[in-house]
Write an enzyme that holds these catalytic residues in place. Structure first.
Site, PDB file in Angstrom:
ATOM      1  N   LYS A  77      42.096  23.399  39.559  1.00 40.63           N
ATOM      2  CA  LYS A  77      43.156  23.273  40.568  1.00 40.63           C
ATOM      3  C   LYS A  77      42.634  22.641  41.862  1.00 40.63           C
ATOM      4  CE  LYS A  77      45.596  27.341  38.706  1.00 40.63           C
ATOM      5  NZ  LYS A  77      46.960  26.879  38.332  1.00 40.63           N
ATOM      6  N   THR A 106      54.326  25.739  38.549  1.00 40.27           N
ATOM      7  CA  THR A 106      55.690  26.130  38.927  1.00 40.27           C
ATOM      8  C   THR A 106      55.753  26.334  40.441  1.00 40.27           C
ATOM      9  OG1 THR A 106      55.064  28.372  38.274  1.00 40.27           O
ATOM     10  CG2 THR A 106      56.461  27.143  36.760  1.00 40.27           C
ATOM     11  N   LYS A 153      58.615  25.550  43.559  1.00 38.86           N
ATOM     12  CA  LYS A 153      59.053  26.477  44.611  1.00 38.86           C
ATOM     13  C   LYS A 153      58.935  25.823  45.983  1.00 38.86           C
ATOM     14  CE  LYS A 153      57.537  30.006  41.466  1.00 38.86           C
ATOM     15  NZ  LYS A 153      56.365  30.752  40.975  1.00 38.86           N
ATOM     16  N   HIS A 168      50.614  27.027  26.892  1.00 41.29           N
ATOM     17  CA  HIS A 168      50.572  26.894  28.359  1.00 41.29           C
ATOM     18  C   HIS A 168      49.271  26.291  28.866  1.00 41.29           C
ATOM     19  CE1 HIS A 168      54.133  29.490  29.257  1.00 41.29           C
ATOM     20  NE2 HIS A 168      53.789  30.045  28.109  1.00 41.29           N
ATOM     21  N   LYS A 182      47.839  29.519  44.965  1.00 41.47           N
ATOM     22  CA  LYS A 182      47.797  29.596  43.499  1.00 41.47           C
ATOM     23  C   LYS A 182      46.474  30.256  43.143  1.00 41.47           C
ATOM     24  CE  LYS A 182      48.155  24.969  43.322  1.00 41.47           C
ATOM     25  NZ  LYS A 182      48.985  24.435  42.259  1.00 41.47           N
ATOM     26  N   ARG A 183      46.308  30.656  41.872  1.00 40.58           N
ATOM     27  CA  ARG A 183      45.024  31.210  41.468  1.00 40.58           C
ATOM     28  C   ARG A 183      43.901  30.226  41.786  1.00 40.58           C
ATOM     29  NH1 ARG A 183      45.013  36.053  38.369  1.00 40.58           N
ATOM     30  NH2 ARG A 183      42.782  35.620  38.312  1.00 40.58           N
TER      31      ARG A 183
HETATM   32  C1  26Q Z   1      43.801  35.670  27.511  1.00 40.03           C
HETATM   33  C2  26Q Z   1      42.942  36.461  26.770  1.00 40.03           C
HETATM   34  C3  26Q Z   1      42.185  37.455  27.372  1.00 40.03           C
HETATM   35  C4  26Q Z   1      42.341  37.671  28.749  1.00 40.03           C
HETATM   36  C5  26Q Z   1      43.202  36.880  29.487  1.00 40.03           C
HETATM   37  C6  26Q Z   1      43.932  35.872  28.878  1.00 40.03           C
HETATM   38  C7  26Q Z   1      44.844  35.029  29.672  1.00 40.03           C
HETATM   39  C8  26Q Z   1      45.664  35.575  30.642  1.00 40.03           C
HETATM   40  C9  26Q Z   1      46.503  34.787  31.407  1.00 40.03           C
HETATM   41  C10 26Q Z   1      44.910  33.653  29.470  1.00 40.03           C
HETATM   42  C11 26Q Z   1      45.773  32.856  30.235  1.00 40.03           C
HETATM   43  C12 26Q Z   1      46.580  33.425  31.210  1.00 40.03           C
HETATM   44  C13 26Q Z   1      47.509  32.659  32.045  1.00 40.03           C
HETATM   45  C14 26Q Z   1      47.770  31.380  31.909  1.00 40.03           C
HETATM   46  C15 26Q Z   1      48.706  30.695  32.815  1.00 40.03           C
HETATM   47  O1  26Q Z   1      49.184  31.265  33.770  1.00 40.03           O
HETATM   48  N1  26Q Z   1      49.015  29.428  32.539  1.00 40.03           N
HETATM   49  C16 26Q Z   1      49.949  28.691  33.386  1.00 40.03           C
HETATM   50  O2  26Q Z   1      51.248  28.810  32.812  1.00 40.03           O
HETATM   51  C17 26Q Z   1      52.222  28.256  33.676  1.00 40.03           C
HETATM   52  C18 26Q Z   1      53.583  28.518  33.080  1.00 40.03           C
HETATM   53  O3  26Q Z   1      53.797  27.689  31.981  1.00 40.03           O
HETATM   54  C19 26Q Z   1      51.965  26.776  33.911  1.00 40.03           C
HETATM   55  O4  26Q Z   1      52.884  26.321  34.867  1.00 40.03           O
HETATM   56  C20 26Q Z   1      50.540  26.534  34.405  1.00 40.03           C
HETATM   57  O5  26Q Z   1      50.275  25.153  34.449  1.00 40.03           O
HETATM   58  C21 26Q Z   1      49.556  27.230  33.481  1.00 40.03           C
HETATM   59  O6  26Q Z   1      48.243  27.118  34.006  1.00 40.03           O
END
Ligand code: 26Q
Length: 836
Positions: free
Chosen positions: A563, A665, A669, A366, A557-558
């Site tokens: 971004k 995503t 929406k 991702h 978004k975050r």
């Molecule tokens: C990993 C290790 C330790 C702590 C936190 C994490 C962690 C947590 C959440 C690393 C990444 C995330 C989230 C990533 C994320 O949301 N990525 C998004 O995924 C979407 C679905 O595929 C995409 O549409 C986005 O482009 C992408 O940024």
């Protein structure tokens, strides 16, 4: 009970009269209240339990069907499931929304009021967690035998408060009033070990075996949440694990006399499922996080094996009956854990276990941010998971042998591809483990998959080209149109019927009406109505009155530098300066709306939140501006707030630096709810533009190859500062403290980031963005033309249904077939009691 009444009608029927009685029974028997003492929350709970009873009946039938027919199952492993509120979703998917509204009305209650009482489960950060939730909805709707596995965090994503413009975090104690949707399954508890050491021995048959002498044990209790498909009888399960310390906790340590240490560690193991890590796209290498990942993965794999062995007595058919999807690398330790369970616990031989493992797992990537790839220190691994480290070393040893024999003259490939990164601290590369241990690796949008193959994992692509696939993300049309935009849904259904709900491509038939003046008018009225709903929310929460006739320009978004919320702010400040320089100018009225959480430790993201609020303060109270510009920061953006924001947007901001957003995503929406997109050629924007037509999409900015090229040639942001007067004014005004008069230096770090390095190329894209925004304003002045474009966007969004995405996973990765559930009657004599 009257003699002639069906048992099914009685307990799980959906007629208004049956529902009224069930509501009253649940209020009395579960909440223990009567109408004199019941609070609104009691009524909500009674309502939720009434719905749950209907779900339970179908969930049991579904599980029975899968078991009896030994279905191949999909297990979706994800550290996050951002499912959103469940009550309205369950009512709609069960097809009992209207009856329930009526039953409540006849009982003197209003459904909308009760819907608002539900706590939102925030068990995810953003895109990745929400994708997992959309996938669950689509898998159930497509009748796919599937189960989601994750963590039952006691505290979900923090609640965001804004005070004096700064973000503050509040713990999200979402379970404090109870959760009516989950059912605990203490009968399926599993043990998870941590720490200690390993001992090799030779078993009775003379085989080399390893025993893991763990330091301590944690217990996982599963909690099941039903996942209904849309108006079918399928109800799948989301199984989330909660951690408990063992009874005989750590008694060796007790014996050694270190009582305090032992008790402290007991709390520590109960902390495992305590809280969701609030980082998104910036992994934190914390020990507790690795424990969380291993904990839920080990629980899930043990559960999967238990279920498999109810029908089989060896592992020959395992990959034909089990498909496990790894949602990013967070569950990637599963590769080593399945190997361990097969070899150490079930006595399977290495090569056979490895073949099973690789045929079972598939991995979804991702991210394209190299710094966001998960790595864990080898020392931490050795301490927490000594047996897994041995297994990973062994996998790596055999894998590097393969690399060596495939590329005998290129020894430099070994270091690049190794599962272990060398250096002053050795690290385990989780993406390499996931890739080597899986039969398929997929990206989440066409451009993203190409960049994974060509840049991020190029060596792996060269060695295993057949492993790599694209699966462009999608969203569930049930939650993101039918449920959140009832007015538009009704209009669409009135014109083309309701088949679009499960076959989103059917929205194409709206194109026929694109020139009908009365249809256009109703389309506009509905957008207006949805904008008013958001304006009401803004007035209540921000105390600012915004005009529903202004262009609603939305970025939710975050908060992350890539971004580029900051680029949006630069545009806002540009508009502000234009009005200050020319107070009488005719400017299209805009309401620029931001929403999103910053990771608590992400300094720059928190500064951007403060800057947005500082600019908002200045702009919203400047009489020279009047009604032409308002800036709003929506606090605590999450699924529930998204549900009222997407339908209200005119313009969707999808402005990440090209090559950084894997898919996005939110972009889908917005477009599905009739917003037009201003965006870069990044992630799924590329495919959205392809589908809706270039003429219906506001494109700007550098492309991914142009970004790389400009960086390679030595990018200097100050070149753009010098060459653009408006940009110079904007940067200067932030730097001079115009928006922070009491603390002129406040935004120093932001200005420095822009002027020195500008990693995300805001300065390079500024002019193209602002000019594109001017084209947006021009276009909005022609309401007929805008409405036409809006209709075409919706009509052409069919591809982005998560039903399409899931069908592709089923056909190309999981090789599973749908299996329909036939609903028999609920009869107490055929239910569980007879076994006792
Ligand atoms: C990993 C290790 C330790 C702590 C936190 C994490 C962690 C947590 C959440 C690393 C990444 C995330 C989230 C990533 C994320 O949301 N990525 C998004 O995924 C979407 C679905 O595929 C995409 O549409 C986005 O482009 C992408 O940024």
């Amino acid at each position: 009970m009257t003699g002639h009444m069906h048992v099914e009608d009685d307990r799980t029927g959906m007629e208004v009269g049956t529902l009224k009685r069930a509501l009253a029974d649940n209020l009395y028997c579960i909440q223990g209240k009567d109408e004199y003492f019941a609070t609104a929350y009691d009524y909500y709970m009674a309502l939720a339990y009434t719905v749950r009873d209907r779900l339970t009946h179908r969930r049991i039938k579904t599980a029975q069907t899968y078991f009896e027919r030994d279905a191949k199952m999909v297990y979706y492993l994800s550290a996050e499931f951002l499912i959103g509120r469940l009550l309205i979703n369950n009512l709609i998917n069960l097809g009992m929304y209207d009856q329930m509204r009526q039953a409540l009305k006849e009982s003197g209650l209003n459904l909308d009021d009760l819907l608002e009482r539900e706590e939102e489960p925030g068990l995810g950060n953003g895109g990745l967690g929400r994708l997992a939730a959309c996938f669950l909805d689509s898998m159930a709707t497509l009748e796919i035998p599937a189960m989601g596995y994750g963590i039952r965090y006691e505290f979900g994503i923090f609640r965001q408060l804004i005070a004096n413009g700064w973000q503050h975090e509040c713990p999200d104690n979402w379970l404090r009033f109870g959760n009516p949707w989950e059912i605990a399954r203490p009968d399926y508890i599993v043990e998870v070990k941590f720490g200690g050491h390993t001992e090799a021995f030779t078993d009775d048959e003379g085989n080399y075996r390893v025993h893991w002498m763990a330091r301590n044990t944690v217990y996982g209790t599963p909690y099941d949440t039903p996942v209904p498909g849309y108006r079918n009888n399928t109800v799948n399960t989301l199984r989330l694990w909660s951690a408990r310390a063992g009874e005989d906790f750590n008694f060796q340590v007790f014996d050694a006399g270190d009582y305090t240490q032992a008790v402290a560690e007991k709390t520590f193991s109960e902390n495992i499922s305590k809280v969701l890590y609030p980082n998104d796209n910036t992994p934190q290498g914390k020990e507790l996080r690795l424990k969380q990942e291993y904990f839920f993965v080990s629980c899930s794999l043990q559960d999967i094996i238990r279920l498999y062995l109810r029908k089989h007595d060896n592992f020959d058919a395992f990959p034909d009956k089990v498909a496990i999807q790894l949602n990013d690398t967070h569950p990637a330790i599963g590769v080593a854990e399945l190997m361990r369970l097969l070899i150490d616990e079930h006595g399977v031989e290495w090569n056979y276990a490895w073949d099973i493992t690789r045929r079972t797992f598939a991995y979804t990537n991702h991210t394209l941010l190299a710094e966001a790839l998960e790595k864990w220190s080898v020392n931490l691994f050795r301490k927490l998971l000594p047996r897994h480290l041995e297994i990973i070393y062994e996998i790596n040893y055999k894998f590097l042998d393969e690399v060596r024999s495939k590329y005998p003259d290129e020894p430099e490939r070994l270091a690049c591809m190794s599962l272990i990164q060398e250096g002053h601290e050795q690290m385990v590369r989780m993406a390499h483990l996931a890739c080597v241990g899986s039969h398929t690796v997929n990206g989440v949008a066409a451009l993203h998959t190409e960049l994974v193959k060509q840049e991020l994992m190029h060596d792996f692509y060269e060695m295993f080209p057949e492993k790599f696939q694209n699966k462009t993300n999608g969203i569930t049309p049930r939650r993101w149109l039918l449920m959140s935009n009832p007015a538009l849904s009704s209009l669409i259904t009135e014109k083309i019927g309701d088949s679009w709900i499960t076959n989103l491509d059917d929205l194409r038939r709206l194109e026929e009406f694109v020139h009908h003046a009365d249809f256009q008018q109703r389309w506009r009225d509905i957008k207006q109505f949805n904008k008013q709903r958001l304006a009401d929310h803004i007035l209540r929460n921000n105390g600012i009155e915004v005009s529903p006739h202004s262009l609603f320009d939305v970025q939710i978004k975050r908060i992350h530098e890539y971004k580029r919320q900051l680029l949006n702010v630069l545009h806002v400040i540009t508009l502000y300066h234009r009005m200050k320089a020319n107070p009488g100018m005719d400017m299209l009225p805009r309401t620029v709306i931001f929403g999103g959480k910053a990771a608590p430790g992400y300094f720059m993201a928190k500064m951007v939140v403060k800057l947005i609020n500082s600019v908002a303060d200045m702009v919203n109270h400047d009489p020279d501006v009047g009604d032409r510009l308002k800036v709003i920061f929506l606090a605590n953006y999450g699924v529930a707030l998204g549900e009222i924001s997407y339908p209200a947007a005119d313009l969707s901001e999808q402005i990440s630096t090209a090559g950084k957003e894997a898919s996005g995503t939110g972009n889908m929406k917005f477009a599905l709810n009739g917003a037009l997109t201003i965006g870069t050629l990044d992630g799924a924007n590329v495919e959205i533009r392809e589908e809706v037509g270039a003429e219906n999409f506001f494109l700007f900015g550098l492309t991914a190859p142009e970004v790389l090229e400009m960086k390679a040639k030595g990018y200097n942001p100050q070149h753009f500062y010098q060459g653009d007067e408006e940009l110079r004014q904007v940067v200067d005004s932030i730097r001079s403290g115009y928006f922070s008069p009491k603390e002129p230096d406040l935004f120093r770090a932001i200005v420095d980031a822009l002027m020195h390095g500008d990693e995300y190329m805001l300065m390079a894209d500024y002019r193209a963005y602002v000019d594109c925004q001017d084209r947006v304003s021009q276009a909005y002045r022609n309401q007929d033309e805008w409405t036409r474009m809006s209709i075409l966007n919706v009509a052409r969004m069919g591809k982005f249904s998560s039903d399409r995405t899931i069908r592709e996973y089923c056909n190309d990765i999981w090789h599973v077939q749908p299996m329909s559930v036939t609903l028999g009657e609920y009869r107490s004599e055929t239910a569980g009691l007879r076994r006792i």
